[in-house]
Design a protein around this motif. Structure first.
Motif, PDB file in Angstrom:
ATOM      1  N   UNK A  11      64.106  74.829 -49.394  1.00 39.72           N
ATOM      2  CA  UNK A  11      65.142  74.638 -49.855  1.00 39.72           C
ATOM      3  C   UNK A  11      64.559  76.514 -51.170  1.00 39.72           C
ATOM      4  N   UNK A  12      63.883  76.350 -50.950  1.00 38.75           N
ATOM      5  CA  UNK A  12      63.335  77.657 -51.963  1.00 38.75           C
ATOM      6  C   UNK A  12      62.771  78.305 -51.257  1.00 38.75           C
ATOM      7  N   UNK A  13      62.184  78.210 -50.785  1.00 37.96           N
ATOM      8  CA  UNK A  13      61.371  79.254 -49.104  1.00 37.96           C
ATOM      9  C   UNK A  13      62.674  79.920 -48.040  1.00 37.96           C
ATOM     10  N   UNK A  14      63.577  79.137 -48.081  1.00 35.86           N
ATOM     11  CA  UNK A  14      64.472  80.091 -47.445  1.00 35.86           C
ATOM     12  C   UNK A  14      65.531  80.430 -48.767  1.00 35.86           C
ATOM     13  N   UNK A  15      65.557  79.786 -49.540  1.00 34.46           N
ATOM     14  CA  UNK A  15      66.479  80.829 -50.136  1.00 34.46           C
ATOM     15  C   UNK A  15      65.806  82.135 -50.549  1.00 34.46           C
ATOM     16  N   UNK A  16      64.275  81.956 -51.177  1.00 33.17           N
ATOM     17  CA  UNK A  16      64.270  82.852 -51.239  1.00 33.17           C
ATOM     18  C   UNK A  16      63.872  84.371 -50.625  1.00 33.17           C
ATOM     19  N   UNK A  17      63.660  83.797 -49.437  1.00 33.20           N
ATOM     20  CA  UNK A  17      63.299  85.292 -48.517  1.00 33.20           C
ATOM     21  C   UNK A  17      65.155  85.269 -48.299  1.00 33.20           C
ATOM     22  N   UNK A  18      66.370  84.738 -48.380  1.00 30.96           N
ATOM     23  CA  UNK A  18      67.249  85.230 -47.699  1.00 30.96           C
ATOM     24  C   UNK A  18      67.518  86.255 -48.591  1.00 30.96           C
ATOM     25  N   UNK A  19      67.339  85.762 -50.066  1.00 26.94           N
ATOM     26  CA  UNK A  19      67.818  86.524 -50.924  1.00 26.94           C
ATOM     27  C   UNK A  19      67.117  88.059 -50.707  1.00 26.94           C
ATOM     28  N   UNK A  20      66.036  87.985 -50.758  1.00 25.97           N
ATOM     29  CA  UNK A  20      64.660  88.648 -50.998  1.00 25.97           C
ATOM     30  C   UNK A  20      65.351  89.981 -49.116  1.00 25.97           C
ATOM     31  N   UNK A  77      67.571  91.783 -42.532  1.00 24.80           N
ATOM     32  CA  UNK A  77      66.778  90.933 -41.820  1.00 24.80           C
ATOM     33  C   UNK A  77      66.846  89.541 -41.056  1.00 24.80           C
ATOM     34  N   UNK A  78      66.766  88.833 -42.379  1.00 27.05           N
ATOM     35  CA  UNK A  78      67.429  87.298 -42.127  1.00 27.05           C
ATOM     36  C   UNK A  78      68.449  87.026 -41.293  1.00 27.05           C
ATOM     37  N   UNK A  79      69.046  87.817 -41.592  1.00 22.21           N
ATOM     38  CA  UNK A  79      71.026  87.925 -40.554  1.00 22.21           C
ATOM     39  C   UNK A  79      70.055  88.623 -38.873  1.00 22.21           C
ATOM     40  N   UNK A  80      70.187  89.639 -38.663  1.00 20.47           N
ATOM     41  CA  UNK A  80      69.298  89.827 -37.533  1.00 20.47           C
ATOM     42  C   UNK A  80      69.141  89.283 -36.301  1.00 20.47           C
ATOM     43  N   UNK A  81      67.777  88.027 -37.428  1.00 22.31           N
ATOM     44  CA  UNK A  81      67.266  87.632 -36.539  1.00 22.31           C
ATOM     45  C   UNK A  81      68.265  85.706 -36.713  1.00 22.31           C
ATOM     46  N   UNK A  82      68.651  85.161 -37.472  1.00 23.55           N
ATOM     47  CA  UNK A  82      69.625  84.459 -37.160  1.00 23.55           C
ATOM     48  C   UNK A  82      70.489  85.199 -36.269  1.00 23.55           C
TER      49      UNK A  82
END
Length: 242
Positions: free
Chosen positions: A221-230, A234-239
């Motif tokens: 929950x922490x790792x994914x949320x932090x990665x998404x916000x930062x 890039x995150x959206x391109x990946x998924x």
């Protein structure tokens, strides 16, 4: 703290092939110790966190559709299939408390209206008016602010379901005010990284087939949320595979 330990009585289990004993985290549970007055259960849906929380509520005598020991109403499929197989250890034992089940909160609110039709004073514990006359988030906060008080155990299943981020922060303040007095205990199943950020709480993860203590920063929950916000773009391109 009041609830010190939960033990699964393996000698009573007829088979591990059927639910809920087919859930790896439940099958591998022997005992779970509570050393903190604020504890979180985390894990993917189906990992067993809500199943164990419901069983604890059942063993406490709370209505497993939501409520306390004196809330009598029926909701289909609300009975715990695990409650009779666990043992709770208390020091001291408390009988007051509440089980919040977000998915059946509507039924609980209806139950309160039925009681309130006979005695309007019932609404004093829920903000002074019907929970149905408040927004979903307002009704949750009314419950937390008016019904919750000291020397009690509170078992909450995904309380963030009706709370905006701002109201989740307000809820953290409610937890802090009650828990810091030393006479309220919270066990909360959640997906919210905001709630999980409560300082010095114990976090038990139900993933990986066992129940193990983890740090806040180790949770998905922490790792994914932090990665998404930062790294949102890039995150959206990946998924999306772009």
């Amino acid at each position: 703290m009041f609830l010190k330990r939960v033990e699964l009585q393996h000698e009573l289990i007829p088979t591990y092939k059927k639910y809920p004993f087919s859930i790896p985290s439940i099958k591998n549970l022997h005992q779970l110790n509570f050393d903190n007055n604020v504890t979180f259960f985390v894990g993917e849906n189906g990992s067993g966190k809500s199943t164990l929380l419901e069983a604890i509520a059942d063993k406490c005598g709370f209505n497993t559709a939501g409520g306390g020991r004196n809330n009598y109403y029926n909701v289909p499929f609300s009975n715990s299939s695990l409650g009779e197989f666990i043992r709770l250890s208390w020091l001291p034992k408390v009988t007051d408390g509440f089980f919040l089940r977000a998915e059946s909160f509507y039924n609980f609110a209806t139950h309160i209206d039925e009681i309130g039709a006979e005695d309007i004073r019932v609404y004093n514990a829920y903000g002074g008016s019907s929970l149905h006359e408040q927004s979903h988030g307002e009704s949750f906060l009314s419950l937390f602010l008016n019904r919750f008080r000291g020397k009690s155990i509170y078992l909450l299943d995904e309380p963030e379901a009706a709370l905006s981020p701002q109201r989740q922060l307000s809820f953290l303040k409610i937890i802090h005010d009650l828990a810091s007095e030393g006479n309220s205990q919270f066990i909360i199943a959640t997906h919210s990284p905001i709630l999980l950020g409560y300082p010095d709480a114990t976090i038990f993860s139900f993933d990986e087939g066992t129940i193990s203590e983890v740090e806040f920063e180790e949770t998905d929950h922490y790792k994914i949320t932090r990665y998404f916000l930062e790294n949102r773009e890039r995150f959206l391109r990946e998924i999306f595979g772009d």
